[in-house]
Design an enzyme around this catalytic site. Structure first.
Site, PDB file in Angstrom:
ATOM      1  N   ARG A  81       0.909  -1.289  -0.169  1.00  0.00           N
ATOM      2  CA  ARG A  81      -0.293   0.085   0.108  1.00  0.00           C
ATOM      3  C   ARG A  81       0.882   1.262  -0.037  1.00  0.00           C
ATOM      4  NH1 ARG A  81      -4.996   1.367  -1.260  1.00  0.00           N
ATOM      5  NH2 ARG A  81      -5.259  -0.902  -0.752  1.00  0.00           N
ATOM      6  N   GLY A 323      -1.717  -3.285   8.713  1.00  0.00           N
ATOM      7  CA  GLY A 323      -2.823  -4.250   8.887  1.00  0.00           C
ATOM      8  C   GLY A 323      -2.968  -4.786   7.429  1.00  0.00           C
ATOM      9  N   HIS A 325      -4.948  -3.843   4.834  1.00  0.00           N
ATOM     10  CA  HIS A 325      -5.063  -2.639   3.991  1.00  0.00           C
ATOM     11  C   HIS A 325      -3.530  -2.354   3.455  1.00  0.00           C
ATOM     12  CE1 HIS A 325      -5.934   1.616   2.465  1.00  0.00           C
ATOM     13  NE2 HIS A 325      -6.748   0.818   1.889  1.00  0.00           N
ATOM     14  N   CYS A 326      -2.863  -2.333   4.598  1.00  0.00           N
ATOM     15  CA  CYS A 326      -1.371  -1.818   4.289  1.00  0.00           C
ATOM     16  C   CYS A 326      -0.629  -2.675   3.226  1.00  0.00           C
ATOM     17  CB  CYS A 326      -0.697  -1.715   5.503  1.00  0.00           C
ATOM     18  SG  CYS A 326      -1.494  -0.675   6.764  1.00  0.00           S
ATOM     19  N   ILE A 327      -0.981  -3.873   3.390  1.00  0.00           N
ATOM     20  CA  ILE A 327      -0.218  -4.994   2.372  1.00  0.00           C
ATOM     21  C   ILE A 327      -0.951  -5.101   1.351  1.00  0.00           C
ATOM     22  CG2 ILE A 327       0.886  -5.864   4.646  1.00  0.00           C
ATOM     23  CD1 ILE A 327      -1.095  -8.236   3.960  1.00  0.00           C
TER      24      ILE A 327
END
Length: 334
Positions: A81, A323, A325-327
């Site tokens: 992300r 989390g 969303h971050c990956i």
């Protein structure tokens, strides 16, 4: 920038490799297990392309199976992300990519970004899209759009001294709007308390707020007054309730309660259901083996009734600083 709920062509992710975030063989193995679970969950709904460091393809293939495309590029970390491009479209079928300047979340002393600073361009090239670069230091987890001209930002990220020292709010907004096609920025004062720890991002918005659809924004709520986020979340929710979007609408705010766990090993946690990922016909939602997991899933089913909600244990990912969303990073379908 299309909103995340718009149709996707695919999802891009990166495979964990040895680095300061995953500093022991055990931590790396745990991270790969967690990342692999997210890859498989997303791949149920849409194609996934996984960027792996040279030599890591076998470990990735063993974890994610044969249905995921693997491409080799040099990597420092695995937060697609933030290191990947932000995809945008002109609305007539042309896709492009924004290459923000990446400097390890504000040039943090533990971070390495020699390779990660080039990943956005690598991904854009693999996707066959033109690239628009900017000197603005920013990450994909630090922005959220409604698809109708509104973007959420946080003071401590885009205006932070580790990222854009000397830039004014107006200058940051102008650069953001020029690259995302947005018109109105809603600034939040900060992120969650634990996000300012050693491996934190210093206030990414994707832990605290996210649009569910135009005019409706979800916000992280911490019901327990013992946690420092209790007051922070009240302030953030109040800012959003008094804000209007690019169309002049007063925002409707939906509070998503935090998990019941407050701390681990005497350190506050920033566990958040807001760090979810929308994919085609699905929601991949962070789970924490917590009594509120099913409550959050029910709220997301109400907000996204046409999507299948899949809970995935995200505790290992959060322990490393982010989390689900971050990956993940969506490539819109055009």
């Amino acid at each position: 920038m299309p909103p995340e709920w718009a149709p996707h062509e695919r999802t891009w992710m990166a495979w964990p490799s040895p680095n300061p975030t995953f500093s022991t063989p055990h931590e790396l193995a745990e991270a790969r297990r967690a990342w692999g679970t997210v890859v498989r969950a997303v791949a149920r709904f849409e194609p996934v392309t996984l960027v792996v460091a040279p030599g890591d393809a076998d470990s990735a293939r063993e974890s994610v199976g044969d249905g995921v495309e693997l491409v080799e590029r040099e990597l420092d970390d695995a937060w697609m992300r933030d290191i990947g491009p932000t995809f945008v479209t002109d609305g007539t079928g042309a896709l492009a990519a924004v290459d923000w300047t990446f400097n390890g979340w504000g040039a943090q002393d533990w971070a390495r970004w020699e390779h990660d600073a080039k990943i956005a361009r690598h991904v854009a090239d693999l996707a066959g899209t033109p690239v628009y670069s900017t000197s603005l230091v920013n990450e994909g987890g630090a922005i959220h759009v409604d698809g109708e001209g509104t973007v959420l930002l946080t003071d401590t990220v885009q205006l932070g001294q580790g990222r854009n020292p000397g830039r004014t709010r107006a200058e940051v907004e102008a650069e953001i709007h020029a690259h995302l096609g947005t018109e109105k920025a809603v600034w939040l004062p900060y992120g969650l308390a634990a996000d300012y720890g050693r491996y934190g991002t210093q206030g990414h918005v994707d832990l605290v707020a996210a649009f569910a659809r135009p005019g409706v924004v979800m916000v992280h709520a911490q019901p327990d007054p013992a946690h420092p986020d209790h007051e922070r979340c009240k302030t953030i929710a109040a800012v959003l309730r008094t804000a209007t979007d690019a169309r002049g609408r007063r925002l409707e705010v939906v509070e998503i309660p935090a998990p019941t766990v407050l701390s681990i090993d005497d350190e506050w946690v920033d566990y958040s259901y807001l760090n979810h990922y929308l994919c085609n016909d699905g929601v991949v939602l962070c789970a924490f083996d917590d009594p509120r997991d099913e409550e959050a899933a029910a709220l997301f089913r109400e907000l996204f009734p046409e999507r299948t909600v899949t809970l995935v244990d995200a505790r290992t990912i959060f322990a490393a600083g982010g989390g689900i969303h971050c990956i993940t990073q969506q490539q819109p379908k055009v």
